[in-house]
Each structure stands twice: as structure tokens, then as C-alpha cells.
Design a protein around this motif. Structure first.
Motif, PDB file in Angstrom:
ATOM      1  N   GLY A 266      32.820   0.545  35.694  1.00 50.89           N
ATOM      2  CA  GLY A 266      33.267   1.704  35.739  1.00 50.89           C
ATOM      3  C   GLY A 266      33.445   2.468  34.515  1.00 50.89           C
TER       4      GLY A 266
ATOM      5  N   SER B 137      40.867  13.125  37.552  1.00 52.40           N
ATOM      6  CA  SER B 137      39.823  13.033  38.579  1.00 52.40           C
ATOM      7  C   SER B 137      38.483  12.897  38.591  1.00 52.40           C
ATOM      8  N   LYS B 138      37.748  12.508  39.386  1.00 54.91           N
ATOM      9  CA  LYS B 138      36.357  12.592  39.213  1.00 54.91           C
ATOM     10  C   LYS B 138      35.783  11.888  37.520  1.00 54.91           C
TER      11      LYS B 138
ATOM     12  N   GLY C 168      34.960   8.349  37.341  1.00 56.28           N
ATOM     13  CA  GLY C 168      34.309   7.286  37.639  1.00 56.28           C
ATOM     14  C   GLY C 168      35.077   5.899  37.215  1.00 56.28           C
ATOM     15  N   ILE C 169      36.364   6.006  37.660  1.00 54.77           N
ATOM     16  CA  ILE C 169      37.291   4.848  37.152  1.00 54.77           C
ATOM     17  C   ILE C 169      37.353   4.088  38.379  1.00 54.77           C
ATOM     18  N   THR C 170      37.222   2.496  38.206  1.00 52.72           N
ATOM     19  CA  THR C 170      37.270   1.739  39.134  1.00 52.72           C
ATOM     20  C   THR C 170      38.451   0.591  39.225  1.00 52.72           C
TER      21      THR C 170
ATOM     22  N   LEU D 211      44.432  11.009  40.512  1.00 57.31           N
ATOM     23  CA  LEU D 211      43.448   9.927  40.329  1.00 57.31           C
ATOM     24  C   LEU D 211      42.481  10.178  41.275  1.00 57.31           C
TER      25      LEU D 211
ATOM     26  N   ASN E 243      37.737   8.949  42.599  1.00 55.05           N
ATOM     27  CA  ASN E 243      37.482   7.767  41.694  1.00 55.05           C
ATOM     28  C   ASN E 243      36.753   6.804  42.538  1.00 55.05           C
TER      29      ASN E 243
ATOM     30  N   ASN F 265      39.424   7.696  47.312  1.00 53.86           N
ATOM     31  CA  ASN F 265      38.925   6.549  46.264  1.00 53.86           C
ATOM     32  C   ASN F 265      38.539   5.485  47.526  1.00 53.86           C
TER      33      ASN F 265
END
Length: 256
Positions: free
Chosen positions: A9, A34-35, A37-39, A56, A59, A82
Motif C-alpha cells: 500500500g 481517505s481514499k 490506498g493505505i493498508t 481514514l 482505504n 476498509n
């Protein structure tokens, strides 16, 4: 290698986080990640723990660490859309929280921490689109709760301690497998609750949600050819995005 990189991510740096701070309508500081691509939860944002709002949503987060408790000023927390399977017990330490959205995740009843009942100032709680088969009776301790979303779960009942909360005005429990179809109406009608209408933009909907929305629009288009009785108004309980009719009546709905 490409696959491993995709799973890792996007890496959020402190600089990126600082540039993502916005001022909310009431003057509070909002950290909007937000939005992106955080894992995994970005540890660097713990240095910005004095923000009032944290977004957050949308994601690919699977876990929120116990360090979330450092956000002691937090009033607004959005974690919807999420891949969360559990919440940390430390979430109960966010005593100033009045808005919590954990809709559209993979939460089960077993992994809802009992400490949620410590959020004494919580006004709005969205648990919709999860894997909940029951609601903890301990949520009845949230005496300030005004709105709760329980839609699209696996609920067969709603405990009295929750549906009889003294300040509860909006309850959305649609599309749950209640054993008796009339019970769903009883959960709202007996205490004069109304369904919360969650409006989102089409670009933010997943494929299945977008198809559901389009199907509802098709049904509405069919209804346009039918002249309604003057004594009755059409009701659109599954409407997810506003159409022309919704826009015309927005002010009236807000006043209800």
C-alpha cells in the motif's frame, strides 16, 4: 515483486499528513487521509494527535492500533469502507468522540470491544454493512446516542437497551434477517424512529452498491408512469443517491 508492492500500500509520510489537514466547517482541524490506498495505520500521524477529526475511510486498513487513544481531542472518527475485522479496546479512551463511522467493514459481534460503551458523548454510530449477528446490550450505556446505523448485517433482533435509548431519533436497521418482517418496523415505529439517509457520490460506490443503486433508480423510473393517490406520498426507503425528486424534497426531509 509487483504483487508484494501492491499489498504494501501507499506510504504516508508526516509531510503528506500535514498537507492533508483541513479546517472543518466549525473551525476544527480535520486530518483527511481517505481514499489513499493505505493498508496499515500510518504511525507518523501520531505526531498530529491534536486534530479534532480523523478520516481514514475508503482505504484497505485491516487493523487500528491501540495507539489511537493518543487522539484525545478527537470528536469525529471515520473508518468506513476498509477491511477492519476488529477494533482495539483503546477506542473506549476517546471520551470526546461524538461521531464514529465504522460502516462497510468486516466486523463481527465477537470483535466489537465492550469498551465502546465508554464513549459517553457519542451521538452518531454507524455499524452498517458489517457481519454482526447481534448487538451488545452494553451499547445501551450510550445515553447521548441520537443516530445508529445497523443496516445490512445479520441481525435477528435489536436489544431493548439500544432501541429504547432516551435520545435516539434515527435508527436504520434495513436489510437484516429479522424472523418476523413486522418486527423491523416495530423497532422504529414504536419509538417514532426514522431511517437515516446516507448520501454518497456514485464514484465512491463499489460495483455491487452501484448496481443496487441503479436497480433502485430503474424501479423509480417505472413508478413515474403511475399516478399516485393524492392522499399518499411515494416513499423511497432504499434510495442511496439523490435524484431529481430527492433534491426537490431535501428541505422538507431535513425538517422531519
Amino acid at each position: 515483486k509487483g504483487k508484494a508492492k501492491g499489498q504494501k500500500g501507499r506510504k504516508i509520510t508526516l509531510k503528506i499528513a500535514k498537507n492533508s489537514i483541513r479546517i472543518s466547517f466549525d473551525g476544527g482541524r480535520r486530518l483527511d487521509l481517505s481514499k489513499m490506498g493505505i493498508t496499515t495505520f500510518p504511525k507518523c500521524i501520531l505526531k498530529l494527535a491534536d486534530v479534532d477529526e480523523l478520516d481514514l475511510s475508503r482505504n484497505m486498513l485491516k487493523k487500528i492500533p491501540s495507539s489511537i487513544q493518543k487522539f484525545q481531542k478527537l470528536r469525529w472518527l471515520d473508518l468506513h469502507s476498509n477491511q477492519l475485522e476488529e477494533l482495539p479496546e483503546a477506542i473506549g479512551m476517546l471520551q470526546n468522540l461524538f461521531y464514529l463511522n465504522i460502516c462497510n467493514n468486516k466486523l463481527t459481534t465477537r470483535n466489537l470491544p465492550e469498551e465502546l460503551n465508554l464513549l459517553k458523548n457519542l451521538r452518531i454510530l454507524n455499524l452498517g454493512l458489517n457481519c454482526l449477528d447481534s448487538i451488545p446490550t452494553s451499547l445501551g450505556a450510550l445515553k447521548e446516542l441520537k443516530e445508529i446505523g445497523l443496516f445490512d448485517n445479520a441481525l435477528t433482533t435489536i436489544p431493548n437497551s439500544v432501541r429504547k435509548l432516551p435520545k435516539l431519533k434515527k435508527l436504520n436497521a434495513k436489510r437484516n434477517p429479522f424472523p418476523d418482517s413486522t418486527k423491523e418496523e416495530q423497532h422504529s415505529d414504536s419509538i417514532k424512529h426514522i431511517e437515516t439517509l446516507y448520501l454518497v457520490q456514485e464514484k465512491d460506490l463499489c460495483c455491487s452498491c452501484l448496481k443496487m443503486c441503479q436497480d433502485e433508480k430503474d424501479k423509480l423510473n417505472e413508478l413515474k408512469n403511475v399516478t399516485p393517490s393524492p392522499s399518499k406520498k411515494l416513499s423511497f426507503p432504499l434510495l442511496l443517491t439523490p435524484n431529481s425528486s430527492a433534491k426537490d424534497n431535501q428541505e422538507e426531509w431535513r425538517l422531519r
